[in-house]
Scaffold this motif. Structure first.
Motif, PDB file in Angstrom:
ATOM      1  N   UNK A  68     -45.866 -11.074  40.416  1.00 58.57           N
ATOM      2  CA  UNK A  68     -46.984 -11.611  41.182  1.00 58.57           C
ATOM      3  C   UNK A  68     -46.605 -12.127  42.549  1.00 58.57           C
ATOM      4  N   UNK A  69     -45.332 -12.439  42.748  1.00 61.69           N
ATOM      5  CA  UNK A  69     -44.852 -13.002  44.015  1.00 61.69           C
ATOM      6  C   UNK A  69     -43.609 -12.230  44.461  1.00 61.69           C
ATOM      7  N   UNK A  70     -43.787 -10.955  44.809  1.00 54.61           N
ATOM      8  CA  UNK A  70     -42.612 -10.098  45.058  1.00 54.61           C
ATOM      9  C   UNK A  70     -41.799 -10.474  46.281  1.00 54.61           C
ATOM     10  N   UNK A  71     -42.406 -11.132  47.270  1.00 50.15           N
ATOM     11  CA  UNK A  71     -41.683 -11.390  48.518  1.00 50.15           C
ATOM     12  C   UNK A  71     -41.594 -12.878  48.866  1.00 50.15           C
ATOM     13  N   UNK A  72     -42.098 -13.753  48.016  1.00 51.31           N
ATOM     14  CA  UNK A  72     -42.004 -15.193  48.273  1.00 51.31           C
ATOM     15  C   UNK A  72     -40.537 -15.623  48.168  1.00 51.31           C
ATOM     16  N   UNK A  73     -40.038 -16.438  49.098  1.00 50.69           N
ATOM     17  CA  UNK A  73     -38.672 -16.965  48.943  1.00 50.69           C
ATOM     18  C   UNK A  73     -38.515 -17.638  47.584  1.00 50.69           C
ATOM     19  N   UNK A  74     -37.514 -17.202  46.839  1.00 51.67           N
ATOM     20  CA  UNK A  74     -37.295 -17.677  45.474  1.00 51.67           C
ATOM     21  C   UNK A  74     -35.860 -18.189  45.376  1.00 51.67           C
ATOM     22  N   UNK A  75     -35.713 -19.453  45.095  1.00 45.17           N
ATOM     23  CA  UNK A  75     -34.406 -20.103  45.064  1.00 45.17           C
ATOM     24  C   UNK A  75     -34.068 -20.483  43.628  1.00 45.17           C
ATOM     25  N   UNK A  76     -32.958 -19.958  43.132  1.00 46.47           N
ATOM     26  CA  UNK A  76     -32.440 -20.282  41.808  1.00 46.47           C
ATOM     27  C   UNK A  76     -31.379 -21.364  41.974  1.00 46.47           C
ATOM     28  N   UNK A  77     -31.564 -22.480  41.277  1.00 43.02           N
ATOM     29  CA  UNK A  77     -30.661 -23.622  41.396  1.00 43.02           C
ATOM     30  C   UNK A  77     -29.993 -23.862  40.045  1.00 43.02           C
ATOM     31  N   UNK A  78     -28.674 -23.915  40.047  1.00 45.53           N
ATOM     32  CA  UNK A  78     -27.943 -24.193  38.811  1.00 45.53           C
ATOM     33  C   UNK A  78     -27.844 -25.701  38.588  1.00 45.53           C
ATOM     34  N   UNK A  79     -27.325 -26.151  37.452  1.00 51.17           N
ATOM     35  CA  UNK A  79     -27.347 -27.582  37.125  1.00 51.17           C
ATOM     36  C   UNK A  79     -26.479 -28.432  38.059  1.00 51.17           C
ATOM     37  N   UNK A  80     -26.952 -29.680  38.264  1.00 49.01           N
ATOM     38  CA  UNK A  80     -26.095 -30.664  38.910  1.00 49.01           C
ATOM     39  C   UNK A  80     -24.954 -31.013  37.958  1.00 49.01           C
ATOM     40  N   UNK A  81     -23.966 -31.725  38.457  1.00 47.48           N
ATOM     41  CA  UNK A  81     -22.844 -32.118  37.616  1.00 47.48           C
ATOM     42  C   UNK A  81     -23.320 -33.031  36.487  1.00 47.48           C
ATOM     43  N   UNK A  82     -22.866 -32.749  35.284  1.00 46.82           N
ATOM     44  CA  UNK A  82     -23.119 -33.601  34.120  1.00 46.82           C
ATOM     45  C   UNK A  82     -21.869 -33.506  33.242  1.00 46.82           C
ATOM     46  N   UNK A  83     -20.913 -34.420  33.398  1.00 48.31           N
ATOM     47  CA  UNK A  83     -19.606 -34.271  32.754  1.00 48.31           C
ATOM     48  C   UNK A  83     -19.648 -34.036  31.255  1.00 48.31           C
ATOM     49  N   UNK A 123     -25.922 -26.283  41.880  1.00 48.59           N
ATOM     50  CA  UNK A 123     -26.445 -27.635  41.768  1.00 48.59           C
ATOM     51  C   UNK A 123     -25.441 -28.715  42.109  1.00 48.59           C
ATOM     52  N   UNK A 124     -24.150 -28.398  42.034  1.00 45.97           N
ATOM     53  CA  UNK A 124     -23.139 -29.406  42.385  1.00 45.97           C
ATOM     54  C   UNK A 124     -23.116 -29.680  43.877  1.00 45.97           C
ATOM     55  N   UNK A 125     -23.776 -28.830  44.672  1.00 42.73           N
ATOM     56  CA  UNK A 125     -23.945 -29.143  46.093  1.00 42.73           C
ATOM     57  C   UNK A 125     -24.942 -30.282  46.282  1.00 42.73           C
ATOM     58  N   UNK A 126     -25.799 -30.487  45.285  1.00 46.82           N
ATOM     59  CA  UNK A 126     -26.773 -31.573  45.337  1.00 46.82           C
ATOM     60  C   UNK A 126     -26.203 -32.858  44.749  1.00 46.82           C
ATOM     61  N   UNK A 127     -25.408 -32.723  43.699  1.00 48.85           N
ATOM     62  CA  UNK A 127     -24.801 -33.874  43.028  1.00 48.85           C
ATOM     63  C   UNK A 127     -23.549 -33.366  42.327  1.00 48.85           C
ATOM     64  N   UNK A 128     -22.388 -33.761  42.880  1.00 52.92           N
ATOM     65  CA  UNK A 128     -21.119 -33.280  42.357  1.00 52.92           C
ATOM     66  C   UNK A 128     -20.195 -34.421  41.951  1.00 52.92           C
ATOM     67  N   UNK A 129     -18.912 -34.121  41.913  1.00 54.11           N
ATOM     68  CA  UNK A 129     -17.948 -35.091  41.404  1.00 54.11           C
ATOM     69  C   UNK A 129     -17.904 -36.363  42.239  1.00 54.11           C
ATOM     70  N   UNK A 130     -17.915 -36.243  43.564  1.00 52.99           N
ATOM     71  CA  UNK A 130     -17.880 -37.437  44.405  1.00 52.99           C
ATOM     72  C   UNK A 130     -19.135 -38.276  44.222  1.00 52.99           C
TER      73      UNK A 130
END
Length: 388
Positions: free
Chosen positions: A263-278, A340-347
């Motif tokens: 239904x949305x063939x050309x809409x920018x679609x961003x897949x985000x993996x998980x933030x850090x969760x030890x 997702x670790x670019x959003x919330x990582x080890x530091x």
């Protein structure tokens, strides 16, 4: 005495809801459409999709006083600390200018070990705001992100009209309880709301606590909802529910993306993996609540050796999402990936640890939202204005 004007609460003054259900008391905003709600047996998902994370009553008015009658349903978890009262955030011309709570309401008791629920009825209440600046202005009342809220009546001391179209792009986001806003203090402080404000976009938040599980009915909701930008944050719930193995995960991701693209063939679609969760980086689920300390926390019950049997961990999911999106992006230039670790990582974990070992607090939500905006909305980001 105030000369109140009553305005019907309906889809014309609601933003961020995909459906509005008439109830005995008023209307109930839903974040999944009726068709989707008929296709899941999970009472917990029914609860969280009706919690109006990102939903706001929005209008233009010259009013200096506003009242919103509501019937909230507040959730308590036996054995866990009391859940803070839901907050109603008043945003005027894009600025948070007021915040209040509502007394009364139903009480839903949820047993975290069995999933059973019991609701005790209670009375409606009123969110009141006064001292708004004079003159015409855009007003939004952001509803509590962790309470179900039936909307009964909107009263103002000046006429109300729907917000005019400001030409802002619509950002449709799907994710887990972190996207839903768990542990954030207020509805404008959940990370998608922070990112939307930074990016100057209209948020539709399909963050569903415990339920970012690649369900087909969610993919269809994303496919069928008008949006200029779409993001999906996948991973943590698949690990902590121990729902599927790697063999099922890979085609499920492809199928989820295929449905959106129907239904949305050309809409920018961003897949985000998980933030850090030890606790889940290399340890599979399931996850269990831990009541042994002074506050609720979570622990993973799986064995890292089970990775060899196809059990999922956060690192496995990040590797696969990066591979899948790179493969598909060769034919889909509007598909993007963000670790997702670019959003919330080890530091970030060292500075702002997860209070319950799973969910970020308000300060971490703010950081995640600001980082997302930096990555997605900047000049070369997936959601840059000139990419549309």
């Amino acid at each position: 005495m105030t000369d109140w004007i009553t305005t019907p609460v309906d889809a014309r003054v609601l933003r961020g809801a995909l459906d509005v259900e008439a109830t005995e008391h008023g209307v109930l905003p839903h974040r999944l459409p009726a068709r989707a709600r008929r296709q899941f047996p999970d009472g917990y998902l029914a609860m969280v999709e009706a919690q109006p994370s990102g939903v706001r009553v929005a209008f233009r008015t010259g009013a200096t006083a506003v009242e919103l009658d509501v019937l909230p349903t507040k959730t308590v978890y036996p054995g866990a600390p009391a859940t803070p009262e839901g907050l109603y955030d008043l945003v005027v011309d894009g600025r948070l200018t007021g915040r209040t709570t509502v007394t009364g309401g139903n009480v839903r008791t949820v047993d975290m070990t069995t999933g059973s629920m019991e609701t005790t009825p209670g009375p409606p209440g009123t969110a009141r705001f006064s001292g708004l600046p004079a003159g015409a202005k855009d007003v939004e009342i952001w509803l509590p992100h962790r309470e179900t809220v039936e909307l009964i009546a909107l009263r103002t001391d000046a006429p109300v009209e729907p917000l005019p179209d400001r030409g802002r792009r619509v950002w449709l986001h799907h994710g887990s309880s972190i996207s839903h806003g768990s542990n954030a203090a207020g509805p404008t402080e959940i990370w998608p709301a922070v990112a939307a404000a930074r990016g100057g976009v209209e948020l539709v938040n399909l963050g569903l606590g415990g339920n970012a599980l690649l369900d087909p009915f969610v993919a269809r909701a994303l496919r069928d909802t008008p949006a200029d930008l779409i993001s999906i944050k996948i991973g943590i719930n698949l690990v902590n529910t121990d729902l599927m193995r790697l063999r099922a995960f890979v085609p499920a991701v492809h199928g989820f993306l295929d449905t959106i693209r129907e239904g949305r063939p050309e809409v920018p679609l961003l897949v985000v993996s998980p933030i850090l969760c030890p606790i889940q980086e290399d340890t599979p689920g399931p996850l269990a609540p831990d009541f042994s300390g002074r506050q609720l926390s979570f622990r993973a019950l799986g064995d890292p050796a089970e990775r060899a049997l196809g059990k999922l961990t956060l690192n496995v999911i990040r590797e696969e999402l990066a591979r899948i999106t790179a493969q598909r992006a060769a034919e889909d230039p509007n598909l993007h990936y963000l670790d997702g670790r670019m959003l919330y990582g080890e530091a970030d974990f060292a500075e702002l640890p997860l209070p319950d070992a799973l969910h970020p607090d308000t300060a971490a939500h703010r950081r995640i939202g600001e980082r997302f905006a930096e990555h997605a909305f900047h000049a070369k980001g997936a959601f840059a204005a000139d990419n549309d």
